[in-house]
Design an enzyme around this catalytic site. Sequence first.
Site, PDB file in Angstrom:
ATOM      1  CE1 TYR A 168      13.117  64.361   5.196  1.00 17.85           C
ATOM      2  CE2 TYR A 168      12.958  61.986   5.064  1.00 17.85           C
ATOM      3  CZ  TYR A 168      13.029  63.137   5.815  1.00 17.85           C
ATOM      4  OH  TYR A 168      13.005  63.044   7.174  1.00 17.85           O
ATOM      5  CB  CYS A 217      -7.239  65.861  -0.001  1.00 18.63           C
ATOM      6  SG  CYS A 217      -8.794  65.054   0.288  1.00 18.63           S
ATOM      7  N   PRO A 272      22.946  60.852  18.678  1.00 15.22           N
ATOM      8  CG  PRO A 272      22.978  58.627  19.356  1.00 15.22           C
ATOM      9  CD  PRO A 272      23.589  59.951  19.649  1.00 15.22           C
ATOM     10  N   GLY A 273      19.799  60.351  17.048  1.00 15.62           N
ATOM     11  CA  GLY A 273      18.344  60.388  17.244  1.00 15.62           C
ATOM     12  C   GLY A 273      17.733  59.136  16.647  1.00 15.62           C
ATOM     13  NE  ARG A 274      17.700  58.673  10.306  1.00 14.34           N
ATOM     14  CZ  ARG A 274      16.823  59.414   9.632  1.00 14.34           C
ATOM     15  NH1 ARG A 274      15.663  58.889   9.293  1.00 14.34           N
ATOM     16  NH2 ARG A 274      17.111  60.650   9.293  1.00 14.34           N
TER      17      ARG A 274
HETATM   18  C1  LIG Z   1      22.549  68.827  15.212  1.00 12.28           C
HETATM   19  C2  LIG Z   1      21.915  67.513  15.089  1.00 12.28           C
HETATM   20  N1  LIG Z   1      22.289  66.541  15.944  1.00 12.28           N
HETATM   21  C3  LIG Z   1      21.739  65.301  15.882  1.00 12.28           C
HETATM   22  C4  LIG Z   1      20.781  64.996  14.936  1.00 12.28           C
HETATM   23  C5  LIG Z   1      20.207  63.620  14.926  1.00 12.28           C
HETATM   24  O1  LIG Z   1      20.418  62.986  13.731  1.00 12.28           O
HETATM   25  P1  LIG Z   1      19.970  61.481  13.557  1.00 12.28           P
HETATM   26  O2  LIG Z   1      18.544  61.380  13.960  1.00 12.28           O
HETATM   27  O3  LIG Z   1      20.151  61.211  12.110  1.00 12.28           O
HETATM   28  O4  LIG Z   1      20.862  60.643  14.419  1.00 12.28           O
HETATM   29  C6  LIG Z   1      20.378  65.966  14.012  1.00 12.28           C
HETATM   30  C7  LIG Z   1      19.366  65.661  13.003  1.00 12.28           C
HETATM   31  O5  LIG Z   1      18.951  66.414  12.190  1.00 12.28           O
HETATM   32  C8  LIG Z   1      20.959  67.269  14.102  1.00 12.28           C
HETATM   33  O6  LIG Z   1      20.598  68.243  13.262  1.00 12.28           O
END
Ligand SMILES: Cc1ncc(COP(=O)(O)O)c(C=O)c1O
Length: 451
Positions: free
Chosen positions: A348, A375, A305-307
């Site tokens: 987006y 701008c 996970p990132g977000r």
């Molecule tokens: C391969 C891969 N793993 C993990 C992530 C993380 O996704 P998220 O930030 O939605 O959890 C991404 C996001 O684009 C991704 O492309």
Amino acid sequence: MISFEKMTVNTMKTSINKLKPLSFSRNSNQEISIAGFKLKDLVQTYGSPLYILCEETIRARVNEYKDSFQEFYGEYELVYASKALNCKAICKLMEKESVSLDVVSIGELYTALSVNFPMNKVIFHGNNKSPEEIQACLENNVRIILDNFNDLRLIDELNKSKKEVNIIIRVTPGIECHTHEYIKTGKIDSKFGFNLEDVLDLVAKLKKDYPYIKILGLHSHIGSQIFEMAPQRDAALVLLNKYKEIKEQLGIEMTHLNIGGGLGIKYLESDDPPEIADIVNFSAKAVIEACEKFDLKKPILMMEPGRSLVAPAGITVYRIGNIKDIPNLRKYVCVDGGMADNVRPIMYQAQYLAELDAKDPNKDLETVTIAGKYCESGDVLIKDIKMTKADTDDLLVVFSTGAYNYSMASNYNRATKPAMVLVNRTGHNLIVKRESLDDLLRQDLVPSHLS
Ligand SMILES: Cc1ncc(COP(=O)(O)O)c(C=O)c1O
């Protein structure tokens, strides 16, 4: 493809699934604080716009993942997708929390290297890795997410000594996910990964022709800002079906299973993403059951996970300047930042919640449009938000900006990127300096015939 009964998940813990940072508070004068530090004072110290990160929120979210894996699964590897927000301090924070790192470029890897992040806990993604990037993975024993045959060619050419290389094969599992719906298709139009049908042959080829390559497992990532639990579970099951085939036909048993990231978060109060514990529980149960059914050893379960680790921890504070009221049409409230520090709305149509500091968020409401200063007419951070009446010089907070804001920031209009501060109950620390005007000129050169 096996199918599973709908599973019910029941997590009794107090939810941390909040839109605002956990340490967000307002006093009786409606002044906002993060971890006890007033916004107004932070802005006075560090300037505006300002990215603020609540450390407590990041750690709480990391720990909810870790606790859930321990409770519901067993051996796991939590990998932070650092494209969401990568800088030295965040790499260190993840290291302290024993979280691995997903990087997608030499720049992200270099940042991790610069703070001695353990390289055996890094995985390297990308659909078009450069020779320099593959070389860096080989030199540092970073696990490579094998995305295509060009990766394989480069690994083989650059790995002169044919030392062991650990890889995970990325596949397109035939599950496409949009935020509120998903579809299963035979083939997916994606620039990432191998076709699922080709994986068995690929594994056989690697075993035969590339004996120095150690295949840890398969990987899939089906999308981002996902609100449903079934798609990731189904992707895991698709991969496990393939594990069964690989074991039966090639006698190879995978040790890892990487089911990607993508869990959604709340940008608006109406957003209703699953709890972290629930998504882990749901996927974990499915993996355990499939492994029993297919007589597979339970692999180390990886999620990246990132977000959902960093977005809710972040807010951006702006100062309001110009207010343009077009009677009977629209009121623009203009801030001192915009698309250069948050490109998501223009890119987006991402939506955000915002509130004013030192004003009751429930009083004096009117509908306004929060406009950036760059701008482009489209440089609007929030269209038609119902918000307390704003005045010039007020501080405006936009929530949920911890992911894909700083990491996507640009110097459009030669904007200087904002500073970032990490705040916890014991103090606040600058973790990214505000760019200076001289920083903007640092890479510029004037050829002699023009000087
Ligand atoms: C391969 C891969 N793993 C993990 C992530 C993380 O996704 P998220 O930030 O939605 O959890 C991404 C996001 O684009 C991704 O492309």
